[in-house]
Design a protein around this motif. Structure first.
Motif, short mmCIF file in Angstrom:
data_model
loop_
_atom_site.label_atom_id
_atom_site.label_comp_id
_atom_site.label_asym_id
_atom_site.label_seq_id
_atom_site.Cartn_x
_atom_site.Cartn_y
_atom_site.Cartn_z
N GLY A 120 -51.60 87.93 -14.67
CA GLY A 120 -51.88 89.19 -13.99
C GLY A 120 -51.40 89.25 -12.56
O GLY A 120 -51.77 90.16 -11.81
N GLU A 167 -48.99 90.25 -9.71
CA GLU A 167 -47.96 91.28 -9.56
C GLU A 167 -46.66 90.63 -9.11
O GLU A 167 -46.62 89.90 -8.12
CB GLU A 167 -48.38 92.32 -8.52
N ILE A 208 -43.52 87.19 -5.12
CA ILE A 208 -44.87 87.68 -5.42
C ILE A 208 -45.58 87.84 -4.08
O ILE A 208 -45.00 87.53 -3.03
CB ILE A 208 -45.64 86.71 -6.35
N VAL A 236 -43.47 91.04 -7.36
CA VAL A 236 -42.85 91.97 -6.41
C VAL A 236 -41.37 92.14 -6.73
O VAL A 236 -40.84 93.24 -6.68
CB VAL A 236 -43.05 91.48 -4.96
N ALA A 293 -46.98 86.33 -14.74
CA ALA A 293 -47.14 87.66 -15.34
C ALA A 293 -48.33 87.65 -16.30
O ALA A 293 -49.16 88.57 -16.29
CB ALA A 293 -45.86 88.09 -16.04
#
Length: 130
Positions: free
Chosen positions: A86, A88, A105, A90, A83
């Protein structure tokens, strides 16, 4: 008979530079070896007991049938680090009915990656009575 001595997953990303940055910088996979030159040069990353080779260029993202399963020591730490980088998330970490803690992810081409923590008391680690 085939006597397999080593193995690796071959990934042909649509944007090799973006994928090398994702796997090498954001996920922090260690480099096993590099080869070739230019924007489509190849990088082979350590992937636990195997390797992930990111090389060449694909015309389309890999099949959604391709998934990567990566076991991590501490999923809470992995979640925080990804996190912060950066990446994402999921799906955040969840303890599944089968006892594993899983987080999902995806790489820049949408290849799904499941990060898994196997709790100390899970049967994959030991089986009582054996």
């Amino acid at each position: 008979m085939v006597h397999v001595l080593n193995s690796r997953v071959l990934l042909r990303p649509t944007d090799p530079g973006r994928s090398r940055a994702f796997y090498g910088e954001k996920l922090g996979l260690a480099v096993y070896r590099e080869f070739g030159t230019g924007p489509e040069r190849g990088v082979v990353y350590f992937l636990g007991g195997g390797f992930l080779e990111v090389s060449g260029r694909g015309d389309a993202p890999p099949s959604p049938a391709l998934k990567l399963w990566l076991q991590v020591r501490d999923i809470a730490v992995a979640h925080a680090e990804l996190a912060d980088a950066g990446v994402e998330i999921v799906r955040p970490p969840v303890k599944e009915p089968w006892g594993l803690i899983e987080m999902w992810i995806a790489d820049p081409d949408g290849t799904e990656i499941v990060l898994v923590e196997i709790p100390v008391d899970h049967p994959l680690r030991h089986r009582p009575g054996i």
